[in-house]
Write an enzyme that holds these catalytic residues in place. Structure first.
Site, PDB file in Angstrom:
ATOM      1  N   ARG A 303      40.009  -2.827  39.853  1.00  0.00           N
ATOM      2  CA  ARG A 303      38.751  -3.293  39.276  1.00  0.00           C
ATOM      3  C   ARG A 303      38.858  -3.295  37.760  1.00  0.00           C
ATOM      4  O   ARG A 303      39.406  -2.358  37.162  1.00  0.00           O
ATOM      5  CB  ARG A 303      37.575  -2.416  39.710  1.00  0.00           C
ATOM      6  CG  ARG A 303      37.353  -2.430  41.220  1.00  0.00           C
ATOM      7  CD  ARG A 303      36.208  -1.561  41.654  1.00  0.00           C
ATOM      8  NE  ARG A 303      36.159  -1.445  43.110  1.00  0.00           N
ATOM      9  CZ  ARG A 303      35.329  -0.653  43.772  1.00  0.00           C
ATOM     10  NH1 ARG A 303      34.453   0.093  43.106  1.00  0.00           N
ATOM     11  NH2 ARG A 303      35.352  -0.603  45.088  1.00  0.00           N
ATOM     12  N   ARG A 318      37.304   6.937  36.399  1.00  0.00           N
ATOM     13  CA  ARG A 318      37.032   5.495  36.450  1.00  0.00           C
ATOM     14  C   ARG A 318      38.301   4.751  36.035  1.00  0.00           C
ATOM     15  O   ARG A 318      38.619   4.666  34.855  1.00  0.00           O
ATOM     16  CB  ARG A 318      35.866   5.149  35.513  1.00  0.00           C
ATOM     17  CG  ARG A 318      35.251   3.785  35.779  1.00  0.00           C
ATOM     18  CD  ARG A 318      34.134   3.514  34.795  1.00  0.00           C
ATOM     19  NE  ARG A 318      32.997   4.369  34.973  1.00  0.00           N
ATOM     20  CZ  ARG A 318      31.989   4.130  35.808  1.00  0.00           C
ATOM     21  NH1 ARG A 318      31.990   3.043  36.534  1.00  0.00           N
ATOM     22  NH2 ARG A 318      30.977   4.974  35.914  1.00  0.00           N
ATOM     23  N   GLU A 390      29.581  10.650  42.255  1.00  0.00           N
ATOM     24  CA  GLU A 390      29.777   9.882  43.471  1.00  0.00           C
ATOM     25  C   GLU A 390      31.233   9.923  43.931  1.00  0.00           C
ATOM     26  O   GLU A 390      32.149   9.744  43.137  1.00  0.00           O
ATOM     27  CB  GLU A 390      29.372   8.419  43.230  1.00  0.00           C
ATOM     28  CG  GLU A 390      29.587   7.529  44.440  1.00  0.00           C
ATOM     29  CD  GLU A 390      29.553   6.051  44.095  1.00  0.00           C
ATOM     30  OE1 GLU A 390      30.138   5.273  44.875  1.00  0.00           O
ATOM     31  OE2 GLU A 390      28.968   5.675  43.059  1.00  0.00           O
ATOM     32  N   SER A 393      30.317   5.903  49.083  1.00  0.00           N
ATOM     33  CA  SER A 393      29.112   5.100  49.231  1.00  0.00           C
ATOM     34  C   SER A 393      29.153   4.467  50.608  1.00  0.00           C
ATOM     35  O   SER A 393      30.126   3.788  50.947  1.00  0.00           O
ATOM     36  CB  SER A 393      29.058   4.022  48.140  1.00  0.00           C
ATOM     37  OG  SER A 393      27.815   3.369  48.127  1.00  0.00           O
ATOM     38  N   ARG A 432      39.132  10.453  43.341  1.00  0.00           N
ATOM     39  CA  ARG A 432      37.985  11.315  43.031  1.00  0.00           C
ATOM     40  C   ARG A 432      38.033  12.610  43.849  1.00  0.00           C
ATOM     41  O   ARG A 432      37.565  13.652  43.384  1.00  0.00           O
ATOM     42  CB  ARG A 432      36.674  10.559  43.255  1.00  0.00           C
ATOM     43  CG  ARG A 432      36.495   9.440  42.241  1.00  0.00           C
ATOM     44  CD  ARG A 432      35.091   8.924  42.146  1.00  0.00           C
ATOM     45  NE  ARG A 432      34.961   7.979  41.037  1.00  0.00           N
ATOM     46  CZ  ARG A 432      33.824   7.535  40.543  1.00  0.00           C
ATOM     47  NH1 ARG A 432      32.670   7.970  41.058  1.00  0.00           N
ATOM     48  NH2 ARG A 432      33.788   6.685  39.531  1.00  0.00           N
TER      49      ARG A 432
END
Length: 477
Positions: A303, A318, A390, A393, A432
């Site tokens: 991403r 990130r 987070e 999800s 993560r």
């Protein structure tokens, strides 16, 4: 060449949603690719959209999005009026053709009528081209409209309005000041961000030694639990996907700015294996007796983080490239919310087995993803910053993605086929989880104790401080 008068309608596509992140206009190359893919089924039926504009206006209000319904009304009115006028002209031409044939049969002069019909035919041709352009614009417009939230989703403007559903465990207690994961990792010699910057650039990581093994151990552990205990079928898909797959999954056209495209091809680096798993059944009709279908995949994900400038620049929270185990379900519409709760429990099970403190959050309408009707986020505790972040999800997209990709099911008793519901969830994000393990299990001497479930995968009980080497062979499962 774009027909005259079409540009204002075309701009609707990229101005219709301007709230939140990642709404940048795609590059010209990406736009051309999306036009090709737009022969796709749009995720909202045109007739339903036209007849329920007030529903979509309310949805936009709840999501905090600006939806230009007046522009749609004008476009739709022009299209329908043009279709009616063109059909009348075609009927006129048909009658004239019969009259021309009669005149010729009777050896009478038909030149004037033939000349008139040539003009009518030219007007019909121009109208048909205009109608085709308006049809394309409408389809592309529908591709930019987000999913309708489920009635149980709390109304809110953003993350501050998310609702905590439950939490599990307690934060670890330290008799020293806990360090951030990049400090622990670099101190133990298992993470090297500087060399990753040299090799590629910012927002990349190099894992070394036990750090690389921990990344691999976590992915293997996730897949083993989900396939052996939760009944998912493991898939290893390509990491490159095409425009049609991204459009079907809802990534295009909206998120073009957040994706990496391979120059001069129709290939994109996958942003999440949700894309590949969703497209396993694109343009297929699944027998009802095969539902539900549960699949899981490990992939690298890529991403650009286009809307994340300046966020989480330290460490690996990130990244442009990260690894993730994705869970995906194709379900009967009547079972999808039952299956949604199950996919959340499956992701929670991983955190519980790792002994990591977390909370489960129900997202508000203002924080809901583009394709989702309802989403739960799992947020893990990070002691270095004293906050939850987070790590998974889990979303129910209902028929939104299936309609775009033409994925239906055929009822057992016969009758009309219908769209399946699709669900996705991170089970979990590997990087993560790596952060959470390193931070929550760090020791004062710089070593890292390992959760019991990971020890068979690692062959050790703890990741030592830098400089330690094992005595004898390391046994892995």
């Amino acid at each position: 060449m774009m027909p005259r008068g079409l540009m204002p309608c075309w701009k609707i596509l990229f101005n219709i949603l301007r709230s939140g992140e990642n709404h940048a206009e795609p590059s010209p190359g990406a736009t051309r690719a999306m036009r090709i893919a737009v022969s796709f089924k749009a995720m909202h039926d045109l007739n339903y959209f036209r007849e329920h504009l007030e529903v979509f206006a309310e949805m936009a209000k709840k999501r905090g999005a600006a939806l230009d319904l007046e522009a749609f009304r004008k476009l739709d009115k022009e299209r329908r009026e043009l279709i009616t006028a063109t059909e009348q002209q075609k009927a006129q031409r048909n009658r004239a053709s019969e009259e021309i044939a009669r005149l010729k049969k009777d050896r009478q002069n038909a030149d004037q009528l033939i000349a008139e019909m040539k003009q009518v035919s030219e007007r019909i041709k121009q109208s048909d081209e205009r109608i085709a352009s308006l049809d394309s614009t409408q389809r592309e417009l529908l591709l930019t409209i987000p999913n309708l939230p489920h009635s149980s989703v709390p109304v809110g403007t953003g993350a501050a309005d998310n609702v905590e559903v439950r939490r599990w465990g307690t934060p670890p207690k330290f008799d020293f000041q806990p360090k951030a994961h990049w400090e622990v990792g670099e101190g133990a010699g298992i993470l090297d961000l500087a060399v990753a910057t040299k090799i590629t650039g910012a927002r990349f990581a190099v894992y070394k030694g036990w750090g690389a093994r921990l990344e691999r151990a976590l992915a293997n552990f996730f897949l083993d639990v989900h396939t052996r205990e939760h009944g998912y079928t493991e898939i290893l898909p390509p990491f490159l996907v095409n425009t049609a797959s991204l459009t079907g999954a809802g990534q295009l056209p909206k998120f073009a700015a957040d994706l990496f495209k391979v120059q001069d091809t129709d290939f994109w680096l996958t942003p999440t294996s949700e894309v590949e798993l969703h497209n396993l059944y694109r343009d297929e009709t699944i027998p009802e007796e095969k539902l539900p279908i549960h699949v899981a995949a490990w992939t690298a994900c890529f991403r650009s983080e286009a809307g994340a400038a300046g966020k989480d620049t330290r460490g690996i929270l990130r990244q442009h490239q990260f690894q993730k185990v994705e869970l995906f379900k194709f379900t009967h519409p009547e079972k999808s919310y039952e299956e949604h709760e199950a996919i959340v429990r499956h992701a929670e099970t991983i955190l519980q087995k790792l002994g990591l403190h977390y909370r489960t959050m129900l997202l508000s309408t203002g924080d809901l993803g583009f394709a989702s009707s309802k989403t739960y986020d799992l947020e893990v505790w990070l002691p270095s910053s004293n906050e939850f972040r987070e790590i998974s999800s889990c979303s129910n997209c209902e028929a939104f993605q299936a309609r775009r990709a033409g994925i239906r099911f055929k009822p057992k008793g016969g009758g009309k086929s219908d769209f399946v519901h699709t669900l996705n969830g991170s089970g979990l994000a590997v990087g993560r989880t790596w952060i959470a393990v390193v931070e929550n299990y760090q020791q004062a001497d710089g070593s890292i104790w390992l959760p019991e479930v990971l020890r068979p995968y690692m062959g050790i009980e703890r990741i030592p401080a830098a400089g330690w080497v094992p005595k004898g062979p390391v046994h892995l499962i």
